[in-house]
Design an enzyme around this catalytic site. Structure first.
Site, short mmCIF file in Angstrom:
data_model
loop_
_atom_site.label_atom_id
_atom_site.label_comp_id
_atom_site.label_asym_id
_atom_site.label_seq_id
_atom_site.Cartn_x
_atom_site.Cartn_y
_atom_site.Cartn_z
N CYS A 33 1.86 12.92 44.13
CA CYS A 33 1.75 11.50 44.52
C CYS A 33 2.79 11.13 45.56
CB CYS A 33 1.89 10.60 43.30
SG CYS A 33 3.50 10.73 42.49
N CYS A 102 4.22 9.94 35.35
CA CYS A 102 5.31 9.16 35.98
C CYS A 102 6.55 9.18 35.08
CB CYS A 102 4.87 7.74 36.24
SG CYS A 102 3.24 7.62 37.00
FE1 FES Z 1 3.67 9.09 41.16
FE2 FES Z 1 3.62 7.31 39.28
S1 FES Z 1 2.02 7.79 40.64
S2 FES Z 1 5.19 8.72 39.71
#
Ligand code: FES
Length: 146
Positions: A33, A102
């Site tokens: 991400c 996360c």
């Molecule tokens: Fe990457 Fe939450 S989407 S840490």
């Protein structure tokens, strides 16, 4: 989707910032991400006196950083090691399943900071594992938290 506690810690994050001459600093990133988290610890006499963080990431990443730093303050180093992503999620009354990763970032950043402290002080913390190389290279994702 998010609990009230998650929203509170996202909108009013505790312990944002950095600690000059920190005892330990840990930077981790999630290459999938692109989110990055850095945790600073001030440890004296084996106790976490202060903890701060900088996070470039999603709401759950900010909220888990905030809660993780709250949870470790005042704890001994070994008790701080027990602040896992599960403990952080419980303290936040849960995270949506798609956001569990996360909270892992918060656990990894905390452990990386503890590892940095252990290396700097030439000590062994029982149960603490060396961070994986990708966990030490948040900057490699292209975002400078300085
Ligand atoms: Fe990457 Fe939450 S989407 S840490």
């Amino acid at each position: 989707m998010y609990t009230e506690k998650v929203l509170d810690h996202f909108m009013n994050p505790r312990n944002v910032g950095e600690i000059a001459d920190a005892s330990g600093v840990g930077t981790v990133g999630n290459p999938r991400c692109g989110d990055i988290m850095r945790v600073y610890l001030d440890i004296r006499d084996g106790v976490v006196k202060d903890a701060k963080f900088k996070t470039f990431g999603c709401a759950a990443a900010v909220a888990t950083s905030s809660m993780a730093t709250e949870l470790v303050k005042g704890k001994t180093v070994s008790d701080a090691l027990a602040v896992t992503n599960k403990a952080v999620m419980e303290a936040l009354d849960g995270l949506p399943p798609v956001k569990v990763h996360c909270s892992l970032l918060a656990e990894e950043a905390l452990q990386a900071a503890l590892w940095d402290y252990a290396v700097k002080n030439n000590i062994v913390i029982d149960g603490l594992k060396e961070p994986l190389p990708h966990e030490q290279e948040g900057e490699a994702l292209g975002i400078d938290l300085q």
